[in-house]
Write an enzyme that holds these catalytic residues in place. Structure first.
Site, mmCIF file in Angstrom:
data_model
loop_
_atom_site.group_PDB
_atom_site.id
_atom_site.type_symbol
_atom_site.label_atom_id
_atom_site.label_comp_id
_atom_site.label_asym_id
_atom_site.label_seq_id
_atom_site.Cartn_x
_atom_site.Cartn_y
_atom_site.Cartn_z
ATOM 1 N N HIS A 169 22.656 23.488 -37.325
ATOM 2 C CA HIS A 169 23.608 22.203 -36.715
ATOM 3 C C HIS A 169 22.698 20.972 -36.391
ATOM 4 C CE1 HIS A 169 26.061 20.140 -33.576
ATOM 5 N NE2 HIS A 169 27.096 21.084 -34.035
ATOM 6 N N ASP A 200 19.614 18.677 -30.065
ATOM 7 C CA ASP A 200 20.275 19.490 -30.952
ATOM 8 C C ASP A 200 19.519 20.869 -31.200
ATOM 9 O OD1 ASP A 200 22.488 20.555 -32.803
ATOM 10 O OD2 ASP A 200 23.185 18.625 -32.460
ATOM 11 N N SER A 226 31.095 17.346 -33.889
ATOM 12 C CA SER A 226 29.843 17.211 -33.987
ATOM 13 C C SER A 226 29.455 16.588 -35.201
ATOM 14 C CB SER A 226 29.194 18.651 -34.266
ATOM 15 O OG SER A 226 29.052 19.481 -32.779
#
Length: 761
Positions: A210, A136, A541
């Site tokens: 994220h 990520d 996600s």
């Protein structure tokens, strides 16, 4: 004691008992409309006190007076007093105070992962031997969710490292975060020397947020008192808080570049991760041109489960991502948690919505002017509130109604604020069952559905004096129905092959609270100076790491299981109905969700620990599947580095991949279509006899299963069965659904079926 005295004491006891019972008081939170305070009161506290006193039978104290989180107070009342007070002028609402218990910010509890006397989950320190790799945007060092208190020494088999760089040193890793690396060669080459180290860190540091959010959703350590400015408050923890974490930063400001991703996969395999969680991907027309599919194949061939996101594409626009059979593809669903807010118009009509704004400021809680963005804009599509669409000062002191679309919802708020607006109504122009996904805004904002939007538009058209006000209700639990398939979750059918049903499963992915980076704001906007330790995000996600963490629990309970066996356990135990027996809903249509929306159903961690039977598959099975899709030896070598060729003359059938679901493409030609699928079940539970049931929602397809019973007498025993689908022709584009389930003893092994008629077959 004299009988007369005994009698008097008994009467007194009875009288006292009834008095206490009648006077039983609870704490209530009273929300007041400060804008209607009578002129006779010089201060709102005096008004609150007087209002309270006129409704109580005996003196009571005001526990708290609220001014920032809301306008109102808290006090002790009986049920009757609360009902009386509710009738008073200026009362917005009266709510009995909830009594909170220590719980998560909802996902684990919603999924049944709280340890009870009935269910004991493998949540001991044995989980610390399982290593989850997250590919990520990196990780934020020092996050409370990475606390390693109580962790044993790092497993000796671990080969990874803690790569240093700007803002990240050796001490950034610990017994929880045992590895961190970054991969940017391809990305840096693409930037052509313009890589800005003032914006992006040449290290594993998460500049975006994220990666930290996904990693801590999967395996974050327990953190009490977590919230986003008071919203979703509780104890934050990942699905498997005792697991180890290794981070592979391969995603940057402009995306995740294929060669960087492959390098991350390659390194993770070498390092010794057990599970890979990847919340990224692209839609492709085939597997062999997709580096992610290639890297995932190699990981699975090394015994590593790969959990992926289905994509955040709005339905009917772009297809699914990550659709290879060797990965588990996860769609997103809602929790039973909501953040209600209300818009009240000048005519008294009230409309429900949702909001993550933390207070009514700069609104006073009173009615203020309301305006439609298009009415103060001098350009086309001004209702969308994009930059430059609202002249400076055009919205001063007003609530502005904007419509969703074109740019991010948070940026619309900045546009309204720049025009002088003090609040925003964010209106959907497309029907949904309800509004699920919301953003953390910089001005007071309420998101409303199309029905409310249409009603407010009518009010705007038919009235000269337009006014509105907002009411924020904070966090509410126990919202039903839940779960619901998210609007953002990509749907099927599979763009690569009609013989494979995707997504595989859905998991919580709406307004999920998890760890955040200290490098950026919760809105990711440079204009937002706020910094937080936790943030609320929505999307597949967020759903993906839920399944990654749940897979850890299965890996702990069954360390010998293959990635396919774990995937099968997750899919065949998923549920697709609510407790009342009705099918799970799709927020997009308001109707029952289909296997193209939710795959096998919603993940059920407790049931997945003991599925009874599994559909297992090996590397050879996946290679045979590629042969069935007419992949050449050259194509297959992109996946498999050993010598392998499809046998000439051998009939490979994609239908026979031992997958836990059924995708059945059918011909639109005249007459009947008969297709057969073969599957093999492996017993991993208590030996018993299973009976099959098969159902079809369309009369156009008849289903026959042979044999109808399977008897297993020992562990790891395998049994084969065949499903015959006999279908009549239907118009091209027609779809329908069914289900096949094996039941035996306490087990129910269920598989979804999706039928699609295609003129090209």
């Amino acid at each position: 004691m004299k009988p007369k005295n005994v009698f008097l004491m008994t009467v007194m006891a009875i009288v006292c008992y009834h008095y206490v019972a009648a006077d039983h008081r609870k704490t209530y939170i009273v929300h007041m409309d400060k804008s209607v305070m009578p002129m006779a009161f010089s201060h709102h506290l005096h008004w609150y006190e007087a209002t309270m006193r006129t409704s109580v039978s005996k003196p009571t104290d005001m526990l708290y007076a609220y001014d920032k989180v809301m306008h109102g107070f808290a006090t002790r009342l009986t049920v009757d007093e609360a009902k009386l007070l509710e009738q008073k002028h200026g009362i917005v609402s009266i709510q009995e105070e909830p009594i909170y218990k220590l719980h998560t910010t909802r996902s684990p509890e919603f999924l049944g992962l709280e340890v009870t006397s009935d269910v004991m989950l493998p949540e001991s320190n044995s989980g610390s031997d399982v290593i989850v790799g997250v590919v990520d945007t990196g990780v934020w060092p020092g996050s409370k969710s990475l606390d390693d208190t109580g962790f044993a020494p790092i497993p000796s088999r671990w080969k990874g490292m803690c790569q240093t760089g700007r803002g990240f040193n050796k001490s950034s890793c610990n017994r929880k975060l045992i590895g961190a690396r970054y991969f940017l060669k391809s990305y840096e080459a693409w930037t052509n020397g313009t890589f800005d180290e003032n914006v992006e860190s040449r290290s594993p540091v998460d500049d975006d947020g994220h990666g930290t959010h996904c990693a801590t959703t999967a395996v974050g350590s327990v953190v009490t008192g977590a919230s986003l400015f008071g919203y979703a408050k509780g104890t934050a923890r990942g699905m498997a808080p005792h697991a180890r974490l290794a981070v592979y930063k391969a995603c940057w400001r402009r995306g995740c570049f294929g060669s960087d991703v492959l390098a991350a996969f390659d390194t993770a395999i070498y390092d010794g991760v057990n599970i890979l969680s990847v919340s990224a991907g692209i839609s492709t027309s085939d597997f062999f041109t997709d580096p992610f599919s290639q890297g995932a194949f190699k990981a699975v061939s090394h015994g590593i489960l790969v959990s992926t996101s289905a994509g955040n594409n709005v339905p009917t626009t772009q297809p699914l991502t990550n659709v290879a059979p060797w990965v588990i593809t996860v769609g997103a669903s809602s929790l039973d948690r909501d953040f209600p807010a209300y818009v009240t118009l000048g005519n008294g009509k009230k409309f429900s919505g949702v909001s993550l704004y933390t207070s009514e400021e700069p609104l006073s809680g009173s009615m203020v002017p309301l305006v439609l963005a298009g009415n103060i804009s001098n350009i086309t599509n001004g209702n969308l509130c994009f930059p430059g669409s609202l002249p400076p000062g055009s919205a001063t002191g007003k609530i502005v109604m904007c419509e969703i679309g074109l740019i991010s919802n948070v940026r619309k708020g900045l546009v309204v604020k720049a025009a002088g607006g003090v609040g925003m109504i964010l209106a959907n122009t497309v029907y949904h069952l309800k509004e699920l996904e919301i953003d953390f805004q910089l001005i007071p904002t309420v998101v409303i559905d199309k029905r409310a939007r249409d009603a407010i538009m009518s009010y705007i058209v038919s009235n000269h004096t337009l006014r509105a006000k907002f009411t924020f209700q904070g966090t509410k639990l126990g919202i039903q129905p839940s779960p619901i398939v998210s609007r953002l979750s990509s749907r099927g059918p599979n763009p690569d092959t009609p013989y494979l049903l995707k997504p595989d499963i859905i998991a919580p992915g709406v307004n999920i609270l998890a760890g955040w980076t200290g490098k950026g704001s919760p809105t990711k906007l440079q204009d937002d100076p706020r910094r937080v330790e936790f943030n609320l995000l929505s999307g597949t996600s967020m759903a993906c790491p839920h399944v990654s963490g749940i897979a850890v629990l299965i890996k702990i309970a069954h360390p010998e299981w293959s990635p396919a066996a774990i995937q099968s356990a997750l899919m065949t135990t998923a549920y697709n109905t609510y407790k009342n027996g009705k099918e799970l809903l799709d927020v997009e249509t308001g109707k029952a969700a289909t296997p193209f929306d939710l795959g096998a159903g919603h993940v059920d961690p407790v049931s997945a620990l003991n599925p009874g039977l599994v559909y297992n598959a090996s590397t050879d099975d996946y290679l045979s599947f590629l042969c069935a899709l007419n992949y050449s030896s050259t194509d297959i070598r992109t996946f498999y580095d050993k010598t392998f060729e499809c046998v000439k003359g051998k009939k490979y059938r994609a239908e026979d991949l031992n997958y836990p679901s059924f995708a059945v493409p059918l011909s639109t030609g005249l007459g009947q279509t008969v297709v057969k699928y073969t599957r093999t079940l492996t017993n991993v539970g208590t030996p018993t006899t299973y009976k099959v049931s098969a159902s079809s929602k369309t009369h156009a397809v008849k289903i026959k299963v042979e044999p109808e019973e399977l008897t297993f007498i020992k562990k790891n025993e395998k049994k084969m069965y065949t499903v015959t689908f006999n279908a009549t022709s239907m118009p091209a584009g027609t779809t329908s659904y069914g289900r096949l389930a094996w039941s035996g003893g306490k087990y129910l092994v269920s598989s979804p079926i999706a039928f699609s008629w295609d003129s090209q077959l």
